[in-house]
Design a protein around this motif. Structure first.
Motif, PDB file in Angstrom:
ATOM      1  N   GLU A  57     -20.694 -11.579   5.239  1.00  0.00           N
ATOM      2  CA  GLU A  57     -20.079 -10.846   6.475  1.00  0.00           C
ATOM      3  C   GLU A  57     -18.814 -10.133   5.865  1.00  0.00           C
ATOM      4  O   GLU A  57     -17.826 -10.866   5.259  1.00  0.00           O
ATOM      5  CB  GLU A  57     -19.580 -12.017   7.459  1.00  0.00           C
ATOM      6  N   LEU A  58     -18.789  -9.027   6.297  1.00  0.00           N
ATOM      7  CA  LEU A  58     -17.561  -8.004   5.774  1.00  0.00           C
ATOM      8  C   LEU A  58     -16.676  -7.700   7.009  1.00  0.00           C
ATOM      9  O   LEU A  58     -17.269  -7.095   7.999  1.00  0.00           O
ATOM     10  CB  LEU A  58     -17.933  -6.831   5.041  1.00  0.00           C
ATOM     11  N   THR A  59     -15.458  -8.078   6.864  1.00  0.00           N
ATOM     12  CA  THR A  59     -14.581  -7.183   7.909  1.00  0.00           C
ATOM     13  C   THR A  59     -14.066  -6.108   7.359  1.00  0.00           C
ATOM     14  O   THR A  59     -13.206  -6.187   6.333  1.00  0.00           O
ATOM     15  CB  THR A  59     -13.435  -8.562   8.071  1.00  0.00           C
ATOM     16  N   VAL A  60     -13.998  -5.075   8.081  1.00  0.00           N
ATOM     17  CA  VAL A  60     -13.667  -3.650   7.676  1.00  0.00           C
ATOM     18  C   VAL A  60     -12.253  -3.075   8.413  1.00  0.00           C
ATOM     19  O   VAL A  60     -12.005  -3.626   9.570  1.00  0.00           O
ATOM     20  CB  VAL A  60     -14.608  -2.558   7.617  1.00  0.00           C
ATOM     21  N   GLY A  61     -11.627  -2.323   7.978  1.00  0.00           N
ATOM     22  CA  GLY A  61     -10.353  -1.562   8.595  1.00  0.00           C
ATOM     23  C   GLY A  61     -10.453  -0.117   7.891  1.00  0.00           C
ATOM     24  O   GLY A  61     -11.190   0.176   7.110  1.00  0.00           O
ATOM     25  N   ASP A  62      -9.179   0.538   8.239  1.00  0.00           N
ATOM     26  CA  ASP A  62      -9.152   1.882   7.975  1.00  0.00           C
ATOM     27  C   ASP A  62      -8.175   2.181   6.898  1.00  0.00           C
ATOM     28  O   ASP A  62      -7.935   3.300   6.483  1.00  0.00           O
ATOM     29  CB  ASP A  62      -8.483   2.752   9.083  1.00  0.00           C
ATOM     30  N   ASN A  63      -7.725   1.124   6.170  1.00  0.00           N
ATOM     31  CA  ASN A  63      -6.571   0.984   5.137  1.00  0.00           C
ATOM     32  C   ASN A  63      -7.078   0.502   3.711  1.00  0.00           C
ATOM     33  O   ASN A  63      -7.348  -0.954   3.743  1.00  0.00           O
ATOM     34  CB  ASN A  63      -5.224   0.405   5.674  1.00  0.00           C
ATOM     35  N   GLU A  64      -7.521   1.486   2.732  1.00  0.00           N
ATOM     36  CA  GLU A  64      -7.922   0.931   1.547  1.00  0.00           C
ATOM     37  C   GLU A  64      -7.011   0.615   0.720  1.00  0.00           C
ATOM     38  O   GLU A  64      -7.087  -0.626   0.150  1.00  0.00           O
ATOM     39  CB  GLU A  64      -8.575   2.107   0.915  1.00  0.00           C
ATOM     40  N   THR A  65      -5.589   0.919   0.833  1.00  0.00           N
ATOM     41  CA  THR A  65      -4.469   0.289  -0.093  1.00  0.00           C
ATOM     42  C   THR A  65      -4.000  -1.255   0.262  1.00  0.00           C
ATOM     43  O   THR A  65      -3.465  -1.707  -0.444  1.00  0.00           O
ATOM     44  CB  THR A  65      -3.599   1.637  -0.189  1.00  0.00           C
ATOM     45  N   ALA A  66      -4.198  -1.203   1.592  1.00  0.00           N
ATOM     46  CA  ALA A  66      -3.710  -2.564   2.274  1.00  0.00           C
ATOM     47  C   ALA A  66      -4.345  -3.526   1.633  1.00  0.00           C
ATOM     48  O   ALA A  66      -4.021  -4.820   1.666  1.00  0.00           O
ATOM     49  CB  ALA A  66      -3.376  -2.205   3.687  1.00  0.00           C
ATOM     50  N   SER A  67      -5.579  -3.412   1.448  1.00  0.00           N
ATOM     51  CA  SER A  67      -6.748  -4.327   1.346  1.00  0.00           C
ATOM     52  C   SER A  67      -6.302  -4.874  -0.095  1.00  0.00           C
ATOM     53  O   SER A  67      -6.230  -4.029  -1.081  1.00  0.00           O
ATOM     54  CB  SER A  67      -8.078  -4.061   1.505  1.00  0.00           C
ATOM     55  N   THR A  68      -6.578  -6.267  -0.224  1.00  0.00           N
ATOM     56  CA  THR A  68      -6.492  -6.774  -1.646  1.00  0.00           C
ATOM     57  C   THR A  68      -8.012  -7.521  -1.857  1.00  0.00           C
ATOM     58  O   THR A  68      -7.987  -7.948  -3.141  1.00  0.00           O
ATOM     59  CB  THR A  68      -5.634  -7.883  -1.556  1.00  0.00           C
ATOM     60  N   TRP A  69      -8.829  -7.193  -1.066  1.00  0.00           N
ATOM     61  CA  TRP A  69     -10.201  -7.736  -1.387  1.00  0.00           C
ATOM     62  C   TRP A  69     -10.766  -6.925  -2.634  1.00  0.00           C
ATOM     63  O   TRP A  69     -10.772  -5.677  -2.717  1.00  0.00           O
ATOM     64  CB  TRP A  69     -11.098  -7.537  -0.102  1.00  0.00           C
ATOM     65  N   GLY A  70     -11.448  -7.884  -3.450  1.00  0.00           N
ATOM     66  CA  GLY A  70     -12.134  -7.189  -4.710  1.00  0.00           C
ATOM     67  C   GLY A  70     -11.301  -6.677  -5.795  1.00  0.00           C
ATOM     68  O   GLY A  70     -11.795  -5.952  -6.706  1.00  0.00           O
ATOM     69  N   LYS A  71      -9.924  -6.859  -5.514  1.00  0.00           N
ATOM     70  CA  LYS A  71      -9.118  -5.817  -6.432  1.00  0.00           C
ATOM     71  C   LYS A  71      -8.552  -6.758  -7.736  1.00  0.00           C
ATOM     72  O   LYS A  71      -8.411  -6.329  -8.850  1.00  0.00           O
ATOM     73  CB  LYS A  71      -7.842  -5.329  -5.992  1.00  0.00           C
ATOM     74  N   SER A  72      -8.454  -8.303  -7.513  1.00  0.00           N
ATOM     75  CA  SER A  72      -7.836  -8.949  -8.660  1.00  0.00           C
ATOM     76  C   SER A  72      -8.858  -8.896 -10.110  1.00  0.00           C
ATOM     77  O   SER A  72     -10.034  -8.708  -9.872  1.00  0.00           O
ATOM     78  CB  SER A  72      -7.700 -10.399  -8.242  1.00  0.00           C
ATOM     79  N   ALA A  73      -8.165  -9.209 -10.994  1.00  0.00           N
ATOM     80  CA  ALA A  73      -9.268  -9.371 -12.434  1.00  0.00           C
ATOM     81  C   ALA A  73     -10.213 -10.372 -12.257  1.00  0.00           C
ATOM     82  O   ALA A  73     -11.430 -10.173 -12.730  1.00  0.00           O
ATOM     83  CB  ALA A  73      -8.157  -9.846 -13.522  1.00  0.00           C
ATOM     84  N   ASP A  74     -10.150 -11.301 -11.459  1.00  0.00           N
ATOM     85  CA  ASP A  74     -11.235 -12.127 -11.298  1.00  0.00           C
ATOM     86  C   ASP A  74     -12.217 -12.006 -10.467  1.00  0.00           C
ATOM     87  O   ASP A  74     -13.412 -12.612 -10.399  1.00  0.00           O
ATOM     88  CB  ASP A  74     -10.637 -13.613 -10.843  1.00  0.00           C
TER      89      ASP A  74
END
Length: 783
Positions: free
Chosen positions: A752-769
């Protein structure tokens, strides 16, 4: 009078009115039928050998095109979405009414007999194709596995031209590659038997094709043969060669009929690659009563397609009909080829399946075969078994194959990637030790002719750890080009071999993992790139390297969408059908190292943006596919989603020119399906890159495990403004990784994915791990 299009569509809709949803109603075989999509738009079963459609004298690579060109015949074998020369289209038949019923008034030559069709009359649905010709003849067709059934309706009454229906058969194919052929016409029944020797459209050698045509609905009036623009009724048999000094003699057989009260004539066409007798047997077995079987066969074809589409379901509230058509039509085209020729292979005896039209694996390994692994794993398993049987009997896994012939190798030995992909996704029915043997053969043994099998330059590959520019290769022979793209592709091929070797506990795994790093040896860190004299501002690109280790040069924009196209024959280059700019992003197994060499994540993202926004990217060719999703590896998965929503629907849409390039046996269709599904494969690895689906939810029921996997979008926005994933759960638990494995499908998980209109504000999937795996930082280094 209603047109074929109006009443056929009404019948199709009425037949399924009781169903809540029928995916066939959203399949449009005409998507990509213009502008070089080269799709097969006619009647076929899934992976079927018989493929019936009208052939035109315009964009006829797949037989028919909606480009307004003239119909020259109707033939029963085709390939779909290919580039290069037109493929198959053997022994077309064409109905006519000849002025004054005089045979020599009939039109025989391809240039003379072409007849326009009414645009509004074209109807294409799964298992059916219909068209009205401007000469007043309506044509409908459907197909079984090895036979086509045509229904021709001639004008009735006094039309001022002639009343006796006339049907010719031409001893040719779409490419006019015929070397020799024979035809025999039965004077009593009108049955036409023909055979011929033809050339493959993108390969070496030749093949024989056989056809058996029977008619029903009208009594036979007369029969005969024709040569060039004259015909006779006394002779019933003909043999023709290529012709003096290669002049192409046009010839064939014909039948005239007594007019019937309803003007309907049926033609049953059986096809075979074994013998004329087998072509007749195929037709008799699969279509017993031509004048009564049309609706039954069409219905059976629809049922077969419905069964293949059945594992997939979507919640499409608010989603436009055109987007839904793109999705379902993409799945449909993915199952058009490879074609199941089991029982039609005269080259060797085997109890294994035989599939043909791998056209080409270089195109199809990236998305088409991974999609089949999910929605039709049984068929994918049979295809891989067929590849192994080809290896067993011919000595090599093909990189391309059609019409029983070896196709030209475009890059590496990419069947290796298909086996690696199947291995990590637990595809059943494969002899993995035998598959490993076949993959090792690709990696270690150079064939004499590596232009159509195996790999060339292996001596240099093993000693220099790259493919040199102007290599000195005396072990085998092929087009001595593509040193950059072959180096990168061989690296990934060896990674696939290392993956299977490790899984099987083979000591060779470490060696092949080491060889998978060879791509780094062609990276020139100070190489610049200019466009029209202006520095792009980026430094560090792959470049060709000579045998002595010194650098050669290829302009990084050469072979891009801003320069000349590079193929095997025209403008051969050190990259194939793709530029250095594009190939810098093709290190599927170690994107982490590639990002490091290219200056780090921010610089990498800047390069990707420039590549896609400067005109360098060729979205109409398969090497570009992974570049759309490479943002994942730099920790910006939302930018992949943004890029997908640019290309869909700007380059991929539901119009007749809605494909940006050759569909290549469903490659473009499967790219569309995965992109709209929200999970894109990195083939050869147990990795699907997560993006936002184009639907509120998508579910796929695994055909073998029976488990249903679901991707659901919370806050789904059908205007696609809110497309950036803010957070995710897997089976109800927080999930931060930007990728997922094939277990998702095997075990029926829910994402289940929760979406929004701001790419830069999201931290999902961005960390090295949370980044997708790369070999230089993964556990594979422990081998």
């Amino acid at each position: 009078m209603p047109t074929i299009r109006s009443w056929a569509l009404a019948l199709f809709a009425a037949r399924h009115v009781v169903a809540d949803f029928d995916p066939l109603s959203l399949v449009d075989p005409l998507i990509g039928s213009d502008n070089g999509g080269n799709v097969f738009a006619g009647a076929s079963l899934p992976y079927g050998m018989a493929k019936a459609v009208a052939d035109v004298n315009g964009q006829n690579t797949g037989g028919f095109a909606t480009d307004g060109s003239g119909v020259t015949g109707f033939s029963a074998m085709h390939d779909s979405g290919t580039g290069g020369n037109p493929s198959l289209g053997n022994f077309p038949i064409l109905p006519q009414l000849c002025p004054d019923d005089v045979i020599d008034n009939c039109k025989f030559l391809i240039t003379d007999r072409a007849v326009n069709y009414t645009n509004a009359s074209v109807v294409a649905t799964p298992g059916y194709f219909g068209v009205s010709l401007t000469n007043g003849i309506d044509a409908e067709m459907t197909a079984t596995e090895h036979a086509a059934l045509y229904k021709f309706k001639f004008p009735t009454g006094d039309n001022g031209t002639g009343s006796k229906p006339f049907v010719l058969l031409d001893l040719t194919d779409l490419w006019q590659s015929r070397q020799n052929a024979s035809v025999s016409v039965d004077a009593t029944t009108g049955q036409i038997r023909a055979n011929g020797t033809f050339l493959p459209s993108f390969g070496a050698g030749y093949y024989q094709s056989f056809v058996c045509v029977d008619f029903a609905g009208s009594p036979v009036n007369d029969t005969g043969i024709w040569v060039n623009n004259r015909a006779g009724t006394e002779v019933k048999d003909l043999f023709v060669t290529r012709g003096f000094n290669l002049f192409y003699i046009q010839a064939g057989g014909f039948v005239t009929f007594e007019p019937s009260s309803d003007g309907v004539l049926y033609a049953r066409v059986g096809v075979s690659l074994v013998s004329t007798e087998q072509a007749c047997q195929n037709a008799e077995k699969e279509i017993s009563e031509p004048s009564k079987d049309f609706k039954r066969i069409q219905s059976a074809a629809e049922s077969a397609w419905r069964e293949k589409l059945n594992p997939v379901s979507v919640k499409a509230d608010g989603v436009s009909t055109s987007l839904q058509q793109m999705f379902w039509s993409g799945i449909y085209r993915t199952m058009m080829s490879p074609q199941n020729y089991t029982g039609e292979n005269p080259l060797w005896n085997s109890t294994e399946p035989y599939f043909d039209s791998y056209y080409c694996i270089w195109d199809a390994f990236r998305a088409q075969h991974p999609l089949l692994t999910i929605i039709d794993p049984s068929a994918q398993s049979q295809m891989l078994r067929s590849l192994l049987d080809i290896y067993k009997n011919e000595g090599w896994l093909p990189d391309c194959r059609m019409s029983l012939c070896k196709g030209w190798t475009q890059g590496g030995s990419n069947a290796d990637i298909l086996f690696a992909d199947a291995y990590v996704k637990n595809l059943t029915g494969i002899d993995w030790n035998f598959a490993y043997e076949a993959m090792v053969n690709d990696a270690e043994n150079e064939p004499l002719e590596w232009s159509y099998e195996g790999r060339g330059g292996l001596q240099s590959w093993k000693t220099l750890n790259y493919i040199p520019y102007l290599d000195f290769d005396y072990l085998g022979f092929g087009t001595n080009s593509r040193s950059i793209s072959r180096t990168l592709e061989y690296s990934y091929n060896d990674f696939g071999l290392a993956t299977v070797a490790k899984g099987l506990g083979k000591d060779s795994a470490a060696k092949y993992l080491s060889r998978s790093t060879n791509w780094q040896n062609l990276f020139k860190k100070d190489q610049t790139s200019f466009i029209n004299g202006t520095d792009t501002g980026f430094k560090g690109f792959f470049q060709p390297k000579y045998l002595n280790g010194t650098w050669g040069y290829q302009d990084p924009i050469a072979c891009s969408a801003l320069a000349n196209f590079c193929s095997l024959t025209s403008n051969p280059s050190e990259t194939f059908e793709s530029s250095v700019w594009e190939y810098q992003f093709f290190v599927p197994h170690d994107m982490s190292k590639a990002i490091e060499l290219l200056g780090g994540a921010e610089e990498f993202i800047s390069r990707l943006d420039f590549f896609h926004e400067s005109g360098l990217a060729d979205i109409g060719n398969e090497p570009v596919f992974l570049t759309v999703y490479d943002y994942h590896y730099a920790g910006r998965p939302g930018l992949s989603t943004k890029r997908v929503h640019y290309y869909i629907p700007s380059s991929f849409n539901a119009t007749e020119d809605g494909l940006p390039g050759n569909d290549d046996s469903g490659a473009m269709g499967s790219f569309t399906v995965f992109s709209m599904l929200g999970l894109f494969p990195n083939p050869g690895q147990n990795v699907y890159l997560i993006s936002t689906p184009f639907f509120e939810s998508v579910s796929i029921k695994h055909p073998e495990t029976g488990k249903t996997a679901t991707i659901r979008v919370s806050n789904f926005d059908p205007t696609y403004k809110d497309i950036y994933i803010q957070n995710a759960t897997l089976n109800g638990q927080p999930y931060t990784k930007s990728w997922i494995g094939h277990e998702f499908f095997l075990h029926g998980m829910t994402l289940e994915l929760t979406v929004g209109d701001n790419e830069t504000a999201s931290t999902w999937g961005k960390s090295a791990d949370d980044l997708p795996p790369s070999s230089s930082v993964s556990s594979m280094l422990s081998m």
